[in-house]
Design a protein around this motif. Structure first.
Motif, PDB file in Angstrom:
ATOM      1  N   ILE A 250       0.884  -1.168   0.000  1.00  0.00           N
ATOM      2  CA  ILE A 250       0.000   0.000   0.000  1.00  0.00           C
ATOM      3  C   ILE A 250       0.915   1.210   0.000  1.00  0.00           C
ATOM      4  N   ASP A 251       1.075   1.800  -1.163  1.00  0.00           N
ATOM      5  CA  ASP A 251       2.143   2.759  -1.425  1.00  0.00           C
ATOM      6  C   ASP A 251       1.585   4.180  -1.499  1.00  0.00           C
ATOM      7  N   LEU A 252       1.917   5.006  -0.510  1.00  0.00           N
ATOM      8  CA  LEU A 252       1.458   6.395  -0.524  1.00  0.00           C
ATOM      9  C   LEU A 252       2.156   7.154  -1.652  1.00  0.00           C
ATOM     10  N   GLU A 253       1.367   7.587  -2.618  1.00  0.00           N
ATOM     11  CA  GLU A 253       1.905   8.383  -3.730  1.00  0.00           C
ATOM     12  C   GLU A 253       1.287   9.779  -3.665  1.00  0.00           C
ATOM     13  N   ILE A 254       1.708  10.546  -2.668  1.00  0.00           N
ATOM     14  CA  ILE A 254       1.268  11.935  -2.549  1.00  0.00           C
ATOM     15  C   ILE A 254       2.101  12.735  -3.553  1.00  0.00           C
ATOM     16  N   ASN A 255       1.463  13.220  -4.604  1.00  0.00           N
ATOM     17  CA  ASN A 255       2.252  13.768  -5.707  1.00  0.00           C
ATOM     18  C   ASN A 255       1.550  14.959  -6.339  1.00  0.00           C
ATOM     19  N   ASP A 256       1.408  16.002  -5.573  1.00  0.00           N
ATOM     20  CA  ASP A 256       0.872  17.255  -6.092  1.00  0.00           C
ATOM     21  C   ASP A 256       1.798  18.377  -5.652  1.00  0.00           C
ATOM     22  N   SER A 257       2.017  19.332  -6.522  1.00  0.00           N
ATOM     23  CA  SER A 257       2.991  20.397  -6.247  1.00  0.00           C
ATOM     24  C   SER A 257       2.628  21.233  -5.028  1.00  0.00           C
ATOM     25  N   ILE A 258       1.368  21.193  -4.598  1.00  0.00           N
ATOM     26  CA  ILE A 258       0.996  21.977  -3.411  1.00  0.00           C
ATOM     27  C   ILE A 258       1.680  21.455  -2.152  1.00  0.00           C
ATOM     28  N   TYR A 259       2.235  20.232  -2.201  1.00  0.00           N
ATOM     29  CA  TYR A 259       2.902  19.654  -1.044  1.00  0.00           C
ATOM     30  C   TYR A 259       4.425  19.686  -1.160  1.00  0.00           C
ATOM     31  N   TRP A 260       4.948  20.209  -2.233  1.00  0.00           N
ATOM     32  CA  TRP A 260       6.396  20.147  -2.457  1.00  0.00           C
ATOM     33  C   TRP A 260       7.196  20.939  -1.434  1.00  0.00           C
ATOM     34  N   GLU A 261       6.615  22.011  -0.917  1.00  0.00           N
ATOM     35  CA  GLU A 261       7.356  22.818   0.059  1.00  0.00           C
ATOM     36  C   GLU A 261       7.507  22.093   1.393  1.00  0.00           C
ATOM     37  N   ASN A 262       6.508  21.312   1.766  1.00  0.00           N
ATOM     38  CA  ASN A 262       6.550  20.624   3.059  1.00  0.00           C
ATOM     39  C   ASN A 262       6.061  19.184   2.910  1.00  0.00           C
ATOM     40  N   PRO A 263       6.837  18.345   2.226  1.00  0.00           N
ATOM     41  CA  PRO A 263       6.399  16.964   2.011  1.00  0.00           C
ATOM     42  C   PRO A 263       6.302  16.156   3.300  1.00  0.00           C
ATOM     43  N   HIS A 264       7.151  16.477   4.268  1.00  0.00           N
ATOM     44  CA  HIS A 264       7.104  15.744   5.536  1.00  0.00           C
ATOM     45  C   HIS A 264       5.727  15.872   6.173  1.00  0.00           C
ATOM     46  N   GLU A 265       5.197  17.070   6.190  1.00  0.00           N
ATOM     47  CA  GLU A 265       3.887  17.290   6.801  1.00  0.00           C
ATOM     48  C   GLU A 265       2.796  16.551   6.030  1.00  0.00           C
ATOM     49  N   SER A 266       2.962  16.418   4.707  1.00  0.00           N
ATOM     50  CA  SER A 266       1.964  15.698   3.911  1.00  0.00           C
ATOM     51  C   SER A 266       1.893  14.231   4.326  1.00  0.00           C
ATOM     52  N   VAL A 267       3.041  13.658   4.673  1.00  0.00           N
ATOM     53  CA  VAL A 267       3.060  12.264   5.132  1.00  0.00           C
ATOM     54  C   VAL A 267       2.508  12.160   6.551  1.00  0.00           C
ATOM     55  N   VAL A 268       2.881  13.094   7.413  1.00  0.00           N
ATOM     56  CA  VAL A 268       2.363  13.101   8.788  1.00  0.00           C
ATOM     57  C   VAL A 268       0.835  13.095   8.781  1.00  0.00           C
ATOM     58  N   LYS A 269       0.231  13.985   8.004  1.00  0.00           N
ATOM     59  CA  LYS A 269      -1.226  14.092   7.967  1.00  0.00           C
ATOM     60  C   LYS A 269      -1.858  12.845   7.352  1.00  0.00           C
ATOM     61  N   SER A 270      -1.213  12.312   6.316  1.00  0.00           N
ATOM     62  CA  SER A 270      -1.741  11.096   5.686  1.00  0.00           C
ATOM     63  C   SER A 270      -1.721   9.926   6.653  1.00  0.00           C
ATOM     64  N   LEU A 271      -0.659   9.815   7.441  1.00  0.00           N
ATOM     65  CA  LEU A 271      -0.561   8.717   8.395  1.00  0.00           C
ATOM     66  C   LEU A 271      -1.584   8.850   9.515  1.00  0.00           C
ATOM     67  N   GLU A 272      -1.878  10.076   9.907  1.00  0.00           N
ATOM     68  CA  GLU A 272      -2.913  10.284  10.919  1.00  0.00           C
ATOM     69  C   GLU A 272      -4.242   9.731  10.431  1.00  0.00           C
ATOM     70  N   TYR A 273      -4.556   9.997   9.172  1.00  0.00           N
ATOM     71  CA  TYR A 273      -5.798   9.482   8.582  1.00  0.00           C
ATOM     72  C   TYR A 273      -5.743   7.967   8.456  1.00  0.00           C
ATOM     73  N   TYR A 274      -4.640   7.458   7.953  1.00  0.00           N
ATOM     74  CA  TYR A 274      -4.474   6.024   7.694  1.00  0.00           C
ATOM     75  C   TYR A 274      -4.582   5.225   8.999  1.00  0.00           C
ATOM     76  N   ASN A 275      -3.943   5.728  10.044  1.00  0.00           N
ATOM     77  CA  ASN A 275      -3.933   4.999  11.312  1.00  0.00           C
ATOM     78  C   ASN A 275      -5.309   4.927  11.972  1.00  0.00           C
ATOM     79  N   LEU A 276      -6.166   5.883  11.655  1.00  0.00           N
ATOM     80  CA  LEU A 276      -7.529   5.827  12.193  1.00  0.00           C
ATOM     81  C   LEU A 276      -8.237   4.576  11.700  1.00  0.00           C
ATOM     82  N   PHE A 277      -7.949   4.175  10.468  1.00  0.00           N
ATOM     83  CA  PHE A 277      -8.576   2.987   9.915  1.00  0.00           C
ATOM     84  C   PHE A 277      -8.092   1.722  10.620  1.00  0.00           C
ATOM     85  N   LEU A 278      -6.866   1.758  11.092  1.00  0.00           N
ATOM     86  CA  LEU A 278      -6.278   0.556  11.697  1.00  0.00           C
ATOM     87  C   LEU A 278      -6.725   0.336  13.126  1.00  0.00           C
ATOM     88  N   MET A 279      -7.339   1.347  13.702  1.00  0.00           N
ATOM     89  CA  MET A 279      -7.744   1.247  15.113  1.00  0.00           C
ATOM     90  C   MET A 279      -8.936   0.304  15.286  1.00  0.00           C
TER      91      MET A 279
END
Length: 279
Positions: A250-279
């Motif tokens: 399950i490969d996160l492909e966050i790939n929009d230029s709006i996230y290029w300045e702060n890609p780390h935060e894009s992954v942090v937020k995605s993982l917050e959403y993803y982990n809710l499903f695993l609970m």
């Protein structure tokens, strides 16, 4: 099953395009990501910058650094969607260069300790007959797969969106392409954005190809946004993967230029959403 989804998660480095590979690796460490999808482009690793010996040295440096952090390259994704590569070009020298580039990518992946290399159809000249371009693309991928089979490497292919390609953009295109290439080493990646654009479902892909043929999912929200920022039914997608006992990537492909300045935060937020499903 849901608990396994955490171990199946990977993050492609492409959204870190404006940062160094070391920055991406540190971001993965902070996010506790172990599975690396290494995008082959600047400023990460571009094979064009190295001869064979230099490439081996560079790739081993990357591998050892990841190993020390208990990380592993599980997919190598060389940049081929855009210039100067094409598997369907009407210029034979372009196709030859592209095939050789993929052969090099297969060799590079093995040095990294990875046996999966990513591919897509790219776009053929839209003013030329599609069928002729299609046949050239099939022939090219056959040659790439033949080389990969000799090296015990799997080639993983996605479908694209119509603005990206005039070749493989739908499930029917994927089915036809895989039938014509006819290689055991060619596997499926479902790109959920392209799938949604074509009004298709994950169920349709599993019913068409079966679980053994589907290796990975490019997982993101609409327009390749971070999880939860778009309008795709992501939780429904994950429930479907659970239904089919999906054991691939399950490969996160966050790939929009709006996230290029702060890609780390894009992954942090995605993982917050993803982990809710695993609970």
């Amino acid at each position: 099953m849901k608990s396994n989804f955490k171990n199946q998660l990977a993050v492609m480095s492409v959204q870190y395009v404006h940062y160094t590979l070391d920055y991406y690796i540190e971001s993965m460490r902070k996010n506790s990501i172990k599975n690396i999808d290494l995008w082959g482009g600047l400023f990460h690793y571009c094979s064009l910058d190295y001869n064979e010996e230099e490439a081996k040295e560079k790739l081993l440096q990357i591998k050892y650094k990841l190993t020390d952090l208990d990380m592993k390259v599980v997919m190598y994704t060389p940049e081929t969607l855009n210039y100067p590569y094409s598997i369907s070009s009407c210029e034979s020298k372009t196709i030859e260069r592209t095939i050789n580039y993929f052969k090099r990518a297969i060799d590079d992946a093995l040095i990294l300790g990875c046996d999966k290399v990513f591919i897509n159809s790219g776009c053929a000249p839209r003013n030329l007959p599609r069928e002729e371009s299609w046949n050239r693309a099939v022939d090219s991928v056959k040659k790439i797969c033949n080389y990969a089979q000799k090296k015990n490497v799997t080639i993983v292919m996605e479908q694209l969106q119509p603005y990206e390609s005039n070749l493989v953009v739908t499930l029917e295109d994927m089915k036809r392409f895989f039938k014509e290439v006819n290689s055991d080493v060619l596997k499926v990646c479902i790109d959920v954005v392209a799938m949604a654009v074509s009004n298709e479902t994950i169920e349709q892909y599993f019913e068409a190809f079966g679980t053994d043929k589907i290796y990975s999912i490019h997982f993101c929200d609409s327009n390749h946004y971070i999880l939860g920022d778009g309008n795709l039914p992501l939780k429904e997608y994950l429930n479907t993967l659970e239904k089919y006992n999906f054991k691939g990537l399950i490969d996160l492909e966050i790939n929009d230029s709006i996230y290029w300045e702060n890609p780390h935060e894009s992954v942090v937020k995605s993982l917050e959403y993803y982990n809710l499903f695993l609970m």
